[in-house]
Design a protein around this motif. Structure first.
Motif, PDB file in Angstrom:
ATOM      1  N   ARG A 147      40.143  50.473  36.764  1.00  0.00           N
ATOM      2  CA  ARG A 147      40.192  51.157  38.054  1.00  0.00           C
ATOM      3  C   ARG A 147      40.853  50.317  39.134  1.00  0.00           C
ATOM      4  NH1 ARG A 147      34.537  51.591  39.849  1.00  0.00           N
ATOM      5  NH2 ARG A 147      34.993  49.565  40.803  1.00  0.00           N
ATOM      6  N   ASP A 148      40.581  49.022  39.130  1.00  0.00           N
ATOM      7  CA  ASP A 148      40.975  48.178  40.257  1.00  0.00           C
ATOM      8  C   ASP A 148      42.240  47.375  40.005  1.00  0.00           C
ATOM      9  OD1 ASP A 148      38.677  49.106  41.440  1.00  0.00           O
ATOM     10  OD2 ASP A 148      37.479  47.354  40.884  1.00  0.00           O
ATOM     11  N   ALA A 149      42.831  47.511  38.817  1.00  0.00           N
ATOM     12  CA  ALA A 149      43.960  46.649  38.460  1.00  0.00           C
ATOM     13  C   ALA A 149      45.106  46.777  39.459  1.00  0.00           C
ATOM     14  CB  ALA A 149      44.445  46.977  37.052  1.00  0.00           C
ATOM     15  N   ALA A 150      45.447  47.999  39.839  1.00  0.00           N
ATOM     16  CA  ALA A 150      46.582  48.190  40.751  1.00  0.00           C
ATOM     17  C   ALA A 150      46.302  47.574  42.118  1.00  0.00           C
ATOM     18  CB  ALA A 150      46.886  49.681  40.894  1.00  0.00           C
ATOM     19  N   THR A 151      45.096  47.791  42.620  1.00  0.00           N
ATOM     20  CA  THR A 151      44.743  47.260  43.941  1.00  0.00           C
ATOM     21  C   THR A 151      44.764  45.741  43.950  1.00  0.00           C
ATOM     22  OG1 THR A 151      43.363  49.185  44.375  1.00  0.00           O
ATOM     23  CG2 THR A 151      42.977  47.232  45.723  1.00  0.00           C
ATOM     24  N   VAL A 152      44.125  45.136  42.932  1.00  0.00           N
ATOM     25  CA  VAL A 152      44.033  43.674  42.873  1.00  0.00           C
ATOM     26  C   VAL A 152      45.404  43.056  42.650  1.00  0.00           C
ATOM     27  CG1 VAL A 152      43.044  41.731  41.615  1.00  0.00           C
ATOM     28  CG2 VAL A 152      41.657  43.773  42.063  1.00  0.00           C
ATOM     29  N   ALA A 153      46.207  43.665  41.775  1.00  0.00           N
ATOM     30  CA  ALA A 153      47.511  43.091  41.439  1.00  0.00           C
ATOM     31  C   ALA A 153      48.453  43.068  42.637  1.00  0.00           C
ATOM     32  CB  ALA A 153      48.138  43.877  40.296  1.00  0.00           C
TER      33      ALA A 153
ATOM     34  N   GLU B 206      47.443  43.349  46.047  1.00  0.00           N
ATOM     35  CA  GLU B 206      46.812  43.131  47.344  1.00  0.00           C
ATOM     36  C   GLU B 206      47.403  41.961  48.124  1.00  0.00           C
ATOM     37  OE1 GLU B 206      42.676  42.510  46.710  1.00  0.00           O
ATOM     38  OE2 GLU B 206      42.931  40.733  45.452  1.00  0.00           O
ATOM     39  N   ASP B 207      47.978  40.994  47.432  1.00  0.00           N
ATOM     40  CA  ASP B 207      48.545  39.833  48.132  1.00  0.00           C
ATOM     41  C   ASP B 207      50.010  40.028  48.512  1.00  0.00           C
ATOM     42  OD1 ASP B 207      46.149  38.439  48.008  1.00  0.00           O
ATOM     43  OD2 ASP B 207      46.619  37.542  46.063  1.00  0.00           O
ATOM     44  N   LEU B 208      50.580  41.170  48.160  1.00  0.00           N
ATOM     45  CA  LEU B 208      51.977  41.435  48.490  1.00  0.00           C
ATOM     46  C   LEU B 208      52.061  42.210  49.801  1.00  0.00           C
ATOM     47  CD1 LEU B 208      53.390  42.557  45.000  1.00  0.00           C
ATOM     48  CD2 LEU B 208      53.414  40.270  46.012  1.00  0.00           C
TER      49      LEU B 208
ATOM     50  N   ASP C  18      53.808  44.937  52.440  1.00  0.00           N
ATOM     51  CA  ASP C  18      54.341  46.282  52.212  1.00  0.00           C
ATOM     52  C   ASP C  18      55.806  46.219  51.805  1.00  0.00           C
ATOM     53  OD1 ASP C  18      51.899  47.325  52.870  1.00  0.00           O
ATOM     54  OD2 ASP C  18      52.455  47.860  54.935  1.00  0.00           O
ATOM     55  N   GLU C  19      56.553  45.298  52.411  1.00  0.00           N
ATOM     56  CA  GLU C  19      57.972  45.167  52.097  1.00  0.00           C
ATOM     57  C   GLU C  19      58.158  44.670  50.665  1.00  0.00           C
ATOM     58  OE1 GLU C  19      56.491  43.970  54.774  1.00  0.00           O
ATOM     59  OE2 GLU C  19      57.348  45.252  56.342  1.00  0.00           O
ATOM     60  N   GLU C  20      57.323  43.712  50.247  1.00  0.00           N
ATOM     61  CA  GLU C  20      57.423  43.197  48.880  1.00  0.00           C
ATOM     62  C   GLU C  20      57.056  44.268  47.864  1.00  0.00           C
ATOM     63  OE1 GLU C  20      56.413  38.429  49.544  1.00  0.00           O
ATOM     64  OE2 GLU C  20      54.770  39.900  49.406  1.00  0.00           O
ATOM     65  N   GLN C  21      56.042  45.061  48.201  1.00  0.00           N
ATOM     66  CA  GLN C  21      55.667  46.149  47.287  1.00  0.00           C
ATOM     67  C   GLN C  21      56.777  47.182  47.193  1.00  0.00           C
ATOM     68  OE1 GLN C  21      51.753  47.882  47.526  1.00  0.00           O
ATOM     69  NE2 GLN C  21      50.879  46.055  48.466  1.00  0.00           N
ATOM     70  N   ALA C  22      57.400  47.494  48.327  1.00  0.00           N
ATOM     71  CA  ALA C  22      58.468  48.495  48.328  1.00  0.00           C
ATOM     72  C   ALA C  22      59.672  48.023  47.520  1.00  0.00           C
ATOM     73  CB  ALA C  22      58.879  48.814  49.759  1.00  0.00           C
ATOM     74  N   ALA C  23      59.860  46.704  47.444  1.00  0.00           N
ATOM     75  CA  ALA C  23      61.020  46.159  46.734  1.00  0.00           C
ATOM     76  C   ALA C  23      60.822  46.117  45.220  1.00  0.00           C
ATOM     77  CB  ALA C  23      61.322  44.742  47.254  1.00  0.00           C
TER      78      ALA C  23
ATOM     79  N   LEU D 113      53.015  43.889  36.693  1.00  0.00           N
ATOM     80  CA  LEU D 113      51.993  43.200  37.488  1.00  0.00           C
ATOM     81  C   LEU D 113      50.618  43.809  37.273  1.00  0.00           C
ATOM     82  CD1 LEU D 113      53.804  42.617  40.913  1.00  0.00           C
ATOM     83  CD2 LEU D 113      53.030  40.858  39.312  1.00  0.00           C
ATOM     84  N   ILE D 114      50.557  45.128  37.285  1.00  0.00           N
ATOM     85  CA  ILE D 114      49.275  45.818  37.123  1.00  0.00           C
ATOM     86  C   ILE D 114      48.728  45.590  35.722  1.00  0.00           C
ATOM     87  CG2 ILE D 114      48.181  48.100  37.046  1.00  0.00           C
ATOM     88  CD1 ILE D 114      50.164  48.954  39.239  1.00  0.00           C
ATOM     89  N   GLU D 115      49.601  45.652  34.726  1.00  0.00           N
ATOM     90  CA  GLU D 115      49.148  45.459  33.341  1.00  0.00           C
ATOM     91  C   GLU D 115      48.668  44.029  33.120  1.00  0.00           C
ATOM     92  OE1 GLU D 115      48.597  47.201  29.448  1.00  0.00           O
ATOM     93  OE2 GLU D 115      48.673  47.861  31.532  1.00  0.00           O
ATOM     94  N   GLU D 116      49.345  43.069  33.723  1.00  0.00           N
ATOM     95  CA  GLU D 116      48.906  41.676  33.609  1.00  0.00           C
ATOM     96  C   GLU D 116      47.518  41.506  34.211  1.00  0.00           C
ATOM     97  OE1 GLU D 116      50.406  37.161  34.907  1.00  0.00           O
ATOM     98  OE2 GLU D 116      51.434  38.946  35.665  1.00  0.00           O
ATOM     99  N   GLU D 117      47.286  42.101  35.364  1.00  0.00           N
ATOM    100  CA  GLU D 117      45.978  42.022  36.005  1.00  0.00           C
ATOM    101  C   GLU D 117      44.916  42.717  35.159  1.00  0.00           C
ATOM    102  OE1 GLU D 117      42.744  41.491  38.245  1.00  0.00           O
ATOM    103  OE2 GLU D 117      44.669  40.481  38.547  1.00  0.00           O
ATOM    104  N   ARG D 118      45.242  43.885  34.620  1.00  0.00           N
ATOM    105  CA  ARG D 118      44.274  44.642  33.828  1.00  0.00           C
ATOM    106  C   ARG D 118      43.865  43.878  32.575  1.00  0.00           C
ATOM    107  NH1 ARG D 118      43.868  47.889  29.544  1.00  0.00           N
ATOM    108  NH2 ARG D 118      46.061  47.610  28.972  1.00  0.00           N
ATOM    109  N   LEU D 119      44.847  43.335  31.866  1.00  0.00           N
ATOM    110  CA  LEU D 119      44.543  42.604  30.631  1.00  0.00           C
ATOM    111  C   LEU D 119      43.783  41.315  30.920  1.00  0.00           C
ATOM    112  CD1 LEU D 119      47.893  43.106  28.676  1.00  0.00           C
ATOM    113  CD2 LEU D 119      45.684  44.200  28.245  1.00  0.00           C
TER     114      LEU D 119
END
Length: 782
Positions: A167-173, A175-177, A179-184, A193-199
């Protein structure tokens, strides 16, 4: 070796069997002491093992005991509605195939089998089964296979923590970026990134370490304090994994035995709970498996099942007669493959895909497309769509009867889209291909595609098709808006230099050597607007456009909801008058619904209702209705477009529609008969039927299908669908007005002498490109 296996290996190598046993004894003592303080009495001898354990007890009691139990990942479903109002499942979407159920929706056999197989002392301990944990520790420490000693509460805690990782993988992965970094980030980078956090999270909450086990025990005791035994068992049965993507007892009962958790037999209940113990080993959906397949009666599952049955008999949960009957019952799965994605919707797959793409743009489900789809696949939503299964069946049937899926040397497409007048509800959407998103399936041939030819690029991947003369209705509308009449005549002679066209937005357009022709080389020098509409005279409409503002024509088309399918601005050069912009068939259906609705256009919608997992209604995307042209302009358009049906280029579609209702419509054929369209409406339903060249081109007048000429297939498809619409929805007379300059009673607005009445379209001879803004388009006059 991955990190998880390395951690397990290092743990094994740095602890001796006695050390491991000693650690587990300390752990057990700790848990026992904590449990003593909370709910259960543990023998004083074990509870006071000494000073070392006392230190561990202090550490244990400092561990968190509160576990936030969030909502489980649950599949979402998309439905159509049958004529009798019954919901019909189109497709399901999920990360985990789960249907959460209540206590009363689960058979007592299931509850007793879970306790018997996984935690026989469930009702006696306070979250930690000391006896089971000691047995598992000794077995593991003495070098035999690793054994679990986890109670149901502990297993529940572990599964909840795994769910948190999902549930939280996307948020945690992210959260330190910023908005501009996420958009890029690209889609692949975001996923990585999300899969690395989830695993990483999964490894942490499942690793075989004393630390993880202590935390799990402490949380299990907290769960036992907060929830009743029934609540814990229910939560466990809803969250447990049953192999692959099957989670929870309801989905498991449906998948493995085609039944429900409430209706399983004793033998089935024990077989299902056997799977929970070791899904890879005990699941029963691999009949060819040598160790656990049909040939040996699913021996592994059978052995575990019978063990659970014996436990249930020993605990007096079943009678001897029930036990004997269950033991004698072979393991015979009845697999029901879950509906997974839009490919399971078959001919409705393209509409399903359209709905899915709408959901990905709806901020209700998240901040971006990826998050929205993830939330949709986990949120347990019930989506009830606008699809009319009667019209949908007619659309699929009309295409199947008249257009093949493939044709040698031609990238052939055929589409039907229907929209309800006055609401924007999409009633039907079909095409001549089989839907799939699976690359392996798509490689099998051009009969498969993931592209929805009916919609815009953002909603299905298509860049649209030139609508030809069906686009002329917007010049007709602008003609009337600017005060001209149907009776007014224009210079409609064919000429090699049409001169300058006015454009209040972009400045004058010089036509250059653009030289559009008429279908039958009609020589009329001064056709009226009505004659040009009935006969779809190209030079007549070009002559009308010479007296109009090209920017105004473009704005009128936009007012009816028309836009380029690729998202670019509508082209507004002289050739755009006869249909050179690539638009989606659905956009044309929406526009004609607007004309039929007295000039009020409603944006398309595909969802009637959204119901959350809690039964609460969630507002779906709404249609927005706007007055595109004044009612008096619309009524004059009705008059002209009605004559197209009864005495012009669309008579084949008109006379093929039964029962007879008032209809308006317009045909369209592009350069060289590459694409052929029939667009029209009653006062209730608007429909587009078209045969198109997806890539490349082919002259449809030179191609025949089993049903007849390719160029006239639209006139066989359209009435097939509109006949069903007329029978179901009916149709009222259109408000009609000839407008200024009405003909006298003995005049003939058209006898068809200058019009094409066969429904066929002529070849064009334009330059086929945009160049100076006067590119090709519909140079046949249909």
């Amino acid at each position: 070796m991955d990190a998880r296996n390395k951690r397990n290996r290092d743990f094994a190598e740095t602890r001796t069997p006695l050390g491991v046993l000693g650690g587990f004894v300390g752990l057990i003592a700790t848990s026992a002491a904590a449990a003593t303080l909370v709910t259960v009495g543990i023998t004083p001898t074990i509870a006071t093992v000494g000073i070392a354990a006392s230190g561990t007890i202090g550490m244990f009691e400092n561990l968190p005991s509160y576990l936030e139990i969030g909502e489980l990942s649950e599949k979402s479903d998309i439905y159509a509605t049958a004529s009798d109002g019954t919901p019909v499942l189109l497709a399901s979407f999920y990360d985990q195939n789960r249907v959460e159920v209540g206590w009363d929706q689960i058979s007592q056999y299931v509850k007793d089998a879970a306790v018997a197989g996984e935690d026989p002392r469930f009702y006696e301990h306070g979250g930690i089964d000391l006896q089971g944990t000691m047995r598992a520790a000794v077995t593991t420490a003495t070098g035999r296979e690793t054994q679990g000693g986890s109670s149901i509460a502990q297993q529940y805690v572990k599964n909840v923590r795994v769910q948190e990782c999902e549930r939280d993988a996307a948020t945690v992965a992210l959260e330190d970026l910023t908005d501009e970094e996420q958009a890029a980030l690209t889609g692949d980078e975001r996923f990585a990134l999300i899969e690395e956090e989830r695993l990483g999270c999964y490894d942490k909450v499942t690793e075989t370490t004393i630390d993880r086990k202590l935390k799990e025990m402490r949380l299990a005791i907290g769960v036992e304090k907060r929830y009743s035994k029934s609540e814990i068992l229910l939560g466990y049965l809803n969250i447990a994994g049953f192999g692959g993507t099957v989670y929870g007892i309801e989905a498991a009962a449906n998948y493995y035995y085609s039944t429900t958790a409430a209706n399983v037999t004793l033998a089935q209940a024990a077989s299902l709970l056997a799977i929970v113990n070791n899904p890879a080993k005990f699941k029963i959906d691999k009949p060819d498996d040598e160790a656990n397949g049909a040939a040996n009666g699913y021996a592994e599952n059978l052995g575990r099942r019978n063990y659970i049955l014996r436990q249930m008999l020993d605990e007096q949960k079943v009678t001897r007669a029930e036990f004997d009957e269950a033991i004698a019952t072979p393991v015979e799965p009845a697999i029901t493959e879950p509906s997974t994605g839009c490919q399971t919707a078959l001919g409705r797959g393209f509409f399903c895909d359209y709905v899915k793409n709408i959901l990905q743009t709806d901020p209700t489900f998240g901040e971006d497309a990826e998050t929205r789809m993830l939330n949709f696949k986990r949120g347990g939503y019930q989506i009830y769509t606008t699809l009319d299964l009667d019209l949908q069946h007619a659309a699929e049937e009309a295409i199947a009867m008249n257009v093949p899926q493939t044709y040698p040397g031609w990238d052939l497409g055929a589409v039907v889209s229907s929209v309800q007048v006055g609401t924007g509800r999409v009633l039907a959407m079909a095409q001549n291909k089989s839907y799939s998103q699976d690359p392996l399936v798509l490689q099998q041939g051009p009969q498969f595609t993931s592209i929805n030819y009916n919609t815009d690029f953002d909603y299905g991947g298509s860049r649209g098709f030139q609508p030809g003369s069906s686009y002329k209705v917007f010049t007709l509308a602008q003609w009337l808006i600017e005060g001209h009449s149907l009776a007014e005549r224009v210079d409609s002679r064919r000429k090699s230099n049409w001169g300058v066209f006015q454009d209040s937005c972009l400045g004058p357009h010089f036509a250059g050597d653009w030289n559009p022709r008429n279908d039958a080389n009609e020589p009329g020098a001064n056709y009226s607007a009505l004659e040009s509409t009935i006969g779809s005279i190209n030079t007549g409409f070009v002559g009308m456009a010479k007296r109009l503002d090209l920017c105004g024509i473009r704005k009128t088309a936009e007012a009816f909801g028309v836009h380029r399918a690729d998202g670019a601005p509508l082209f507004q050069g002289p050739s755009s008058v006869i249909g050179t912009n690539e638009v989606a068939p659905l956009s044309m259906a929406v526009a004609f619904a607007g004309i039929a609705n007295n000039g009020v256009t409603c944006t398309p919608i595909a969802i009637d209702r959204i119901v959350g997992r809690d039964g609460e209604e969630i507002p779906p995307p709404k249609s927005t209705c706007t007055q595109s042209v004044p009612p008096e302009v619309a009524s004059t358009m009705h008059y002209a477009l009605g004559r197209v049906m009864t005495g012009g280029t669309a008579t084949a579609s008109y006379f093929g529609t039964k029962p007879r209702v008032p209809l308006i419509g317009k045909t369209g054929t592009t350069d060289g008969s590459k694409d052929t369209w029939m667009v029209g409406a009653s006062t209730k339903v608007a429909t587009v039927a078209a045969v198109v060249s997806v890539n490349g081109e082919a002259n449809q007048r030179g191609i025949s299908f089993d049903s007849g000429e390719a160029a006239t297939a639209r006139h066989r498809m359209w009435p097939h669908v509109m006949s069903v619409a007329a029978a179901k929805y009916g149709g009222d007379p259109f408000p009609e007005s000839f407008g200024p300059g009405a003909p006298s009673s003995n005049s003939n607005d058209s006898d068809g002498s200058d019009a094409e009445t066969t429904g066929s379209d002529g070849p064009g001879n334009s330059d086929g490109g945009r160049g100076n803004g006067n590119g090709g388009g519909d140079d046949d006059d249909d």
